[in-house]
Design an enzyme around this catalytic site. Structure first.
Site, mmCIF file in Angstrom:
data_model
loop_
_atom_site.group_PDB
_atom_site.id
_atom_site.type_symbol
_atom_site.label_atom_id
_atom_site.label_comp_id
_atom_site.label_asym_id
_atom_site.label_seq_id
_atom_site.Cartn_x
_atom_site.Cartn_y
_atom_site.Cartn_z
ATOM 1 N N LYS A 145 0.874 -1.180 0.000
ATOM 2 C CA LYS A 145 0.000 0.000 0.000
ATOM 3 C C LYS A 145 0.905 1.222 0.000
ATOM 4 O O LYS A 145 1.919 1.274 0.719
ATOM 5 C CB LYS A 145 -0.861 -0.030 1.267
ATOM 6 C CG LYS A 145 -1.853 1.118 1.389
ATOM 7 C CD LYS A 145 -2.679 0.972 2.667
ATOM 8 C CE LYS A 145 -3.750 2.033 2.811
ATOM 9 N NZ LYS A 145 -4.537 1.887 4.046
ATOM 10 N N SER B 50 -9.559 1.811 3.209
ATOM 11 C CA SER B 50 -8.739 2.601 2.314
ATOM 12 C C SER B 50 -7.719 1.809 1.521
ATOM 13 O O SER B 50 -7.179 2.300 0.535
ATOM 14 C CB SER B 50 -8.011 3.667 3.123
ATOM 15 O OG SER B 50 -7.099 3.060 4.019
ATOM 16 N N SER C 299 -9.590 -0.614 7.408
ATOM 17 C CA SER C 299 -9.063 -0.486 6.037
ATOM 18 C C SER C 299 -8.412 -1.724 5.465
ATOM 19 O O SER C 299 -8.090 -1.746 4.281
ATOM 20 C CB SER C 299 -8.076 0.671 5.949
ATOM 21 O OG SER C 299 -8.783 1.869 5.845
HETATM 22 N N1 GLN Z 1 -12.836 3.892 6.671
HETATM 23 C C1 GLN Z 1 -12.183 4.315 7.870
HETATM 24 C C2 GLN Z 1 -11.837 5.770 7.777
HETATM 25 O O1 GLN Z 1 -12.159 6.345 6.799
HETATM 26 C C3 GLN Z 1 -10.970 3.465 8.112
HETATM 27 C C4 GLN Z 1 -9.731 3.942 7.503
HETATM 28 C C5 GLN Z 1 -8.547 3.119 7.817
HETATM 29 O O2 GLN Z 1 -8.650 2.072 8.462
HETATM 30 N N2 GLN Z 1 -7.398 3.596 7.374
HETATM 31 O O3 GLN Z 1 -11.265 6.337 8.672
#
Ligand code: GLN
Length: 460
Positions: free
Chosen positions: A41, A116, A140
């Site tokens: 990532k 994400s 994420s």
């Molecule tokens: N969807 C969550 C957010 O927008 C999780 C993001 C993440 O785990 N990096 O914060």
């Protein structure tokens, strides 16, 4: 097709990779992980490669060092195959906040892959790598794994060093894996885990033998079904397939018990107060001076300022910050910085930030208490399967609510895994989430093996 060919041939359509490395760019050497291909990532540092975090701010930024977890994989013989697309600074649940455009779900390209770490989920799902690293601050890894039909492993907070991971919310951020097999997840986790002197929050805890845990008998384990995770708003197919996973565990000799995590209803609000607060502080370093993009407007203004006084130097600096941040960050990142600044501001600190810290403690205690009466929890990973591109973009609250089952594990710091549980009526993957005690990743692997054994494993 080789994984390299798969990555190259499908990227125009899916946009999973921001960069695919030529086979000889980062050559691998012999080691226990020889032959393993790993995608990163693009929030993880690899010396000599671009590190964009999905942001315009870092579009041309190149990393000066390598993250500890990545270095450990390289030292063990893994080959790094590329950098994957992601929501900007890991803020999002659909991969639509990336400056480099959305990623598409290989099961239905009109749908999101989740976020994400959407690019990493897709890279693993299509076989462009064996393991893709992701990060999980509030889901994420687990949510995109569920949407893309792969295994998503979020270890205990502190299990893997965060050195070389661009911070979003430092007390939540956790590195983990996407893979099609549990064996690959186990091998990668064994190598990456353990104390690192470069991250003071990495734990001095013995690293488990996760590969061996896959052979463990799960008979006699107590599986808690937290009632708060089976309420309204869950799609019937998701509910049905998670129930089937439960029956699989029961048949394997697990005891199923009803349990409660009474503070669950506060999780999403608590998560979005605390993580935006941490993000507003972490992202202050992006100022147009030290990293990444500097607004060209301010360069011009600096040039025409020929009379230098303390006050116009100050103005120019302020303007450099302001213009660089206005141009460099996207809408969602700005929204989070503003929310975070608000909850930390002097008049509101006690009402929001300090109170949210106390609620976090209560949520963490819920988990300590529940694990007195069971060994692991089974829940849906997400209330729905993958939604359509564009469906929730203009409604941040609806987007945030997609994290309803995943943020709790980050608030408490416990390990959690999303395991493929089958396909819904539309042919889309469903994930079952397993949650265990701090540093007990072994139990997750053993239970996941049982759930997946009987599954006609979906491939894409
Ligand atoms: N969807 C969550 C957010 O927008 C999780 C993001 C993440 O785990 N990096 O914060």
């Amino acid at each position: 097709m080789t994984p390299f060919e798969i990555a190259n041939s499908r990227n125009a359509e899916l946009n999973a990779f921001l960069e695919i490395f030529e086979e000889d760019r980062f050559p691998a050497h012999d080691g226990p992980l020889s032959g393993m291909r790993v995608a990163l990532k693009d929030v993880l540092a690899l010396k000599g490669a671009r590190l964009t975090c999905g942001s315009r701010f870092l579009e041309h930024f190149e990393s000066l060092y390598t993250a500890t977890c990545v270095q450990r994989l390289i030292d063990a013989g893994a080959r790094i195959v590329g950098k994957t697309n992601m929501d900007e600074f890991a803020m999002g649940s659909s991969n639509e906040t990336s400056y480099f455009g959305p990623v598409r779900n290989p099961w239905d390209t009109s749908r999101v892959p989740g976020g994400s770490s959407g690019g990493s989920a897709v890279a693993a799902a299509i076989g462009a790598c064996d393991v893709a690293l992701g990060t999980d601050t509030g889901g994420s890894i687990r949510q995109p794994a569920a949407f893309c039909g792969v295994i998503g492993m979020k270890p205990t907070y502190g299990r893997i060093s965060r050195y070389g991971l661009t911070a979003f919310a430092s007390s939540f951020d956790t590195v983990g894996t996407f893979s099609r097999t549990l064996e690959d997840a186990a091998r990668a986790l064994e190598v990456m885990s353990g104390f690192d002197e470069m991250d003071s929050t990495s734990a001095h805890m013995p690293v488990g033998n996760y590969s061996e845990a896959l052979q463990r008998d799960v008979k006699g384990l107590k599986i808690g079904i937290p009632r708060e995770y089976y309420g309204e708003g869950i799609e019937p197919d998701v509910r049905r397939l998670v129930e089937e996973s439960k029956e699989t565990l029961r048949r394997a000799g697990c005891e199923i018990v009803d349990v409660s995590l009474p503070h669950s209803k506060y999780c999403v609000a608590d998560y979005y107060i605390l993580t935006t607060a941490e993000a507003s502080s972490n992202l202050a370093r992006f100022d147009g001076i030290r990293y990444g993009r500097r607004s060209s407007i301010t360069n011009y203004e600096l040039r025409i300022t020929n009379e230098i006084t303390t006050s116009n130097i100050h103005n120019s600096l302020e303007e450099t910050y302001r213009h660089s941040r206005s141009e460099g960050f996207g809408r969602e990142v700005k929204r989070r910085i503003m929310l975070g600044t608000y909850v930390l501001s002097s008049g509101y600190y006690d009402a929001y930030y300090a109170r949210a810290q106390k609620v976090r403690r209560l949520i963490a205690e819920d988990f300590v208490n529940v694990f007195l009466s069971c060994d692991a929890l089974l829940t849906p990973t997400t209330p729905t399967t993958a939604f359509k591109l564009g469906e929730k973009v203009s409604d941040p609250l609806a987007m945030y609510l997609n994290d309803i089952f995943t943020v709790s594990a980050n608030l408490a710091g416990v390990p959690a895994m999303s395991v493929p549980a089958g396909l819904d009526g539309k042919g889309l993957p469903v994930g079952a989430q397993l949650i265990a005690r701090h540093f007990d990743e072994e139990t997750l692997f053993a239970l996941a093996k049982e759930i997946m054994q009987n599954l006609d494993y979906p491939k894409k």
